[in-house]
Design an enzyme around this catalytic site. Structure first.
Site, PDB file in Angstrom:
ATOM      1  N   ARG A 231       0.860  -1.181   0.000  1.00  0.00           N
ATOM      2  CA  ARG A 231       0.000   0.000   0.000  1.00  0.00           C
ATOM      3  C   ARG A 231       0.895   1.230   0.000  1.00  0.00           C
ATOM      4  O   ARG A 231       1.972   1.234   0.617  1.00  0.00           O
ATOM      5  CB  ARG A 231      -0.920   0.028   1.226  1.00  0.00           C
ATOM      6  CG  ARG A 231      -2.062  -0.970   1.186  1.00  0.00           C
ATOM      7  CD  ARG A 231      -3.097  -0.596   0.144  1.00  0.00           C
ATOM      8  NE  ARG A 231      -4.273  -1.450   0.172  1.00  0.00           N
ATOM      9  CZ  ARG A 231      -4.432  -2.543  -0.562  1.00  0.00           C
ATOM     10  NH1 ARG A 231      -3.446  -2.920  -1.366  1.00  0.00           N
ATOM     11  NH2 ARG A 231      -5.542  -3.253  -0.496  1.00  0.00           N
ATOM     12  N   ASP A 254       4.036  -0.093  -7.442  1.00  0.00           N
ATOM     13  CA  ASP A 254       2.686  -0.309  -7.970  1.00  0.00           C
ATOM     14  C   ASP A 254       1.671   0.500  -7.184  1.00  0.00           C
ATOM     15  O   ASP A 254       0.531   0.657  -7.636  1.00  0.00           O
ATOM     16  CB  ASP A 254       2.317  -1.792  -7.905  1.00  0.00           C
ATOM     17  CG  ASP A 254       0.970  -2.075  -8.549  1.00  0.00           C
ATOM     18  OD1 ASP A 254       0.752  -1.597  -9.686  1.00  0.00           O
ATOM     19  OD2 ASP A 254       0.126  -2.752  -7.933  1.00  0.00           O
ATOM     20  N   GLU A 259      -2.560   8.500  -3.966  1.00  0.00           N
ATOM     21  CA  GLU A 259      -2.980   7.610  -5.038  1.00  0.00           C
ATOM     22  C   GLU A 259      -4.431   7.902  -5.405  1.00  0.00           C
ATOM     23  O   GLU A 259      -5.263   8.004  -4.500  1.00  0.00           O
ATOM     24  CB  GLU A 259      -2.825   6.153  -4.590  1.00  0.00           C
ATOM     25  CG  GLU A 259      -3.061   5.141  -5.683  1.00  0.00           C
ATOM     26  CD  GLU A 259      -2.830   3.715  -5.232  1.00  0.00           C
ATOM     27  OE1 GLU A 259      -3.778   2.913  -5.334  1.00  0.00           O
ATOM     28  OE2 GLU A 259      -1.710   3.392  -4.767  1.00  0.00           O
ATOM     29  N   HIS A 278      -1.258   0.720  -9.649  1.00  0.00           N
ATOM     30  CA  HIS A 278      -1.961  -0.162  -8.705  1.00  0.00           C
ATOM     31  C   HIS A 278      -2.725  -1.260  -9.455  1.00  0.00           C
ATOM     32  O   HIS A 278      -3.954  -1.375  -9.351  1.00  0.00           O
ATOM     33  CB  HIS A 278      -2.915   0.632  -7.806  1.00  0.00           C
ATOM     34  CG  HIS A 278      -3.271  -0.120  -6.552  1.00  0.00           C
ATOM     35  ND1 HIS A 278      -3.710   0.492  -5.391  1.00  0.00           N
ATOM     36  CD2 HIS A 278      -3.257  -1.455  -6.258  1.00  0.00           C
ATOM     37  CE1 HIS A 278      -3.961  -0.416  -4.462  1.00  0.00           C
ATOM     38  NE2 HIS A 278      -3.690  -1.599  -4.975  1.00  0.00           N
ATOM     39  N   GLY A 280      -1.545  -4.594  -9.307  1.00  0.00           N
ATOM     40  CA  GLY A 280      -1.020  -5.880  -8.843  1.00  0.00           C
ATOM     41  C   GLY A 280      -2.054  -6.989  -8.880  1.00  0.00           C
ATOM     42  O   GLY A 280      -1.763  -8.116  -9.292  1.00  0.00           O
TER      43      GLY A 280
END
Length: 315
Positions: A231, A254, A259, A278, A280
């Site tokens: 995170r 990632d 974000e 993001h 993954g």
């Protein structure tokens, strides 16, 4: 537990999920402005996938009959803010078993792409430049995995064929493992200096928020690579930027904080950083595995059996 007056909220159409038990009214809701039915009738809530925390928890205060909250993510930090609105005894379950393969796959992709200079080569291709030379290999490198749970173990599974020099494992607390010892978080300061690659797979908790701070980064060896598939707030962005701009460390991210990373943010153009948005868990592996999990969970719930992957129970 089946009841024709009980609703189950799903982010997928129920007809697209094989094996759902009969006896519930299945309602599709993936974060739209309008609720699909009265939230007061919902007993099992499957949260929308990759939506904001505010949107995800919006119906919770209106769900007095709720028994289970099922996320479709490995982390549960995005729903914690709404649990205070629930009655005692509601089970919060995560998506263990859904994202391990996909997230570990991306973690390995980020490691290999960063070490072998792939981002620069792609830019070179756009500019018709031939960027030959020697690049670091993953072979013989020492890798430190911070957050050795299901995803961390899946990352190590994929490292095995690449002939790493060593893999060191860190989790919330120390334990024995068939592959070797798992160290406690408290051991990190003494482990960071030996790692060529540090992979973050830890959940976001109060203990791990800001874990990768100025001191953590300072302990990493010169030229080491930090990979974050956990995170964004696990990493202090300002501290990481300072190390990247100094040219001492490399990063493959990632997830970021903030974000989504907004236009103009200095992290976009920091040296030696590779950023993916993001993704993954967002692969072709997600939906079939998520649907199988939901069918299993709801079958157990309908039969009165304990659901799997319970992370906490509201008090």
């Amino acid at each position: 537990m089946t009841s024709t007056t009980a609703d189950v909220w799903l982010p997928f159409p129920a007809e697209g999920i094989d094996g759902l038990p009969e006896g519930f009214r299945y309602r599709r809701w993936d974060g739209e402005d309008e609720f699909p039915a009265d939230p007061a009738d919902c007993v099992f809530y499957v949260t929308p996938y990759m939506k904001s925390p505010a949107l995800t928890v919006r119906p919770l205060a209106r769900m007095p009959r709720l028994r289970v909250v099922q996320t479709l993510t490995a982390g549960i930090d995005h729903v914690l803010g709404g649990l205070g609105d629930l009655r005692p005894g509601v089970r919060l379950c995560n998506a263990r078993g859904v994202h391990e393969a996909s997230t570990a796959e991306l973690a390995l992709t980020l490691v290999l792409a960063s070490l072998r200079g792939v981002p620069a080569m792609v830019r070179g291709q756009d500019e018709e430049r031939w960027l030959g030379g020697f690049y670091p290999a993953l072979a013989d490198k020492s890798v430190l995995i911070v957050g050795y749970g299901a995803i961390g173990a899946a990352v190590e599974d994929r490292l095995v064929p690449f002939e790493c020099g060593s893999v060191t494992r860190v989790a919330r607390s120390a334990r024995a493992h068939a592959r070797g010892p798992v160290h406690a978080l408290e051991d990190l300061p003494g482990l960071l200096g030996a790692a060529d690659v540090v992979v973050l797979t830890t959940p976001l908790t109060e203990r791990t928020r800001g874990l990768v701070d100025k001191d953590f980064l300072a302990r990493m060896k010169d030229g080491a690579l930090l990979v974050n598939v956990a995170r964004g707030p696990v990493v202090d962005t300002a501290a990481l930027l300072a190390e990247l701009e100094a040219g001492r460390l490399r990063a493959a991210l990632d997830v970021t904080d903030p974000e989504p990373l907004p236009p103009g943010h200095p992290l976009w153009h920091a040296p030696h950083v590779l950023i993916t948005p993001h993704v993954g868990g967002s692969s072709s592996a997600f939906e079939p595995r998520a649907k199988r999990l939901l069918a299993r969970q709801l079958t157990r719930f309908a039969a009165g059996d304990p659901v799997e992957n319970t992370v906490l129970i509201t008090e």
